[in-house]
Design a protein around this motif. Structure first.
Motif: not given
Length: 127
Positions: A50-78
Motif C-alpha cells: 500500500g501507498i499513502s495518498r502523498s506517496g511518502s508512506n509505503k507498507y508491504y506484507t512480509d513475504s514481498v518485502k525487499g522484492r516488490f516496490t509500490i509507487s504512484r504518479d499522480d500526474a498520470k493517475n497511476t
C-alpha cells in the motif's frame, strides 16, 4: 467514483520481474491511498502493498518485502507495483484498490476498507 484498470500481468519464470500498472479515472486520484492485493486459487484476497495518498508512506506484507516496490504518479493517475525475484508462490490475480482516506496519511491492509477495485490482472510464475 473511481475506475481502476490494471495491466502488466503475464507469465514469467522464477526469478524474473514484472511491473504492474493501475490507471485510475477521475480528478481526485491524489486523495486516495492505494493498495495492491492478490488472490491465489482457493485462497482469500490478501494485502500485498500500500501507498499513502502523498506517496511518502509505503507498507508491504512480509513475504514481498525487499522484492516488490509500490509507487504512484499522480500526474498520470497511476499506481505501480514493481515485482522482482518472483517466486511460484507469487502466482495470483493481482488487484489494485483505492481507499478514500479523507485526508489521513494511513495505509490500511484490509480489503473491506477499500472503496474501489480494478478487475485484476493474472500473474503466473512458472518454469
Amino acid at each position: 467514483q473511481v475506475q481502476l484498470v490494471e495491466s502488466g500481468g503475464g507469465l514469467v519464470q522464477p526469478g524474473g520481474s514484472l511491473r504492474l500498472s493501475c490507471a485510475a479515472s477521475g480528478r481526485t486520484f491524489s486523495t486516495y491511498a492505494m493498495g495492491w492485493f492478490r488472490q491465489a486459487p482457493g485462497k482469500e484476497r490478501a494485502f500485498v502493498a500500500g501507498i499513502s495518498r502523498s506517496g511518502s508512506n509505503k507498507y508491504y506484507t512480509d513475504s514481498v518485502k525487499g522484492r516488490f516496490t509500490i509507487s504512484r504518479d499522480d500526474a498520470k493517475n497511476t499506481v505501480y507495483l514493481e515485482m522482482n525475484s518472483l517466486k511460484p508462490e507469487d502466482t495470483a490475480i493481482y488487484y489494485c484498490a483505492a481507499d478514500n482516506v479523507f485526508g489521513r496519511s494511513w495505509i490500511r491492509d484490509r480489503a473491506d476498507d477499500y472503496d474501489y477495485w480494478g478487475q485484476g490482472t493474472q500473474v503466473t510464475v512458472s518454469s
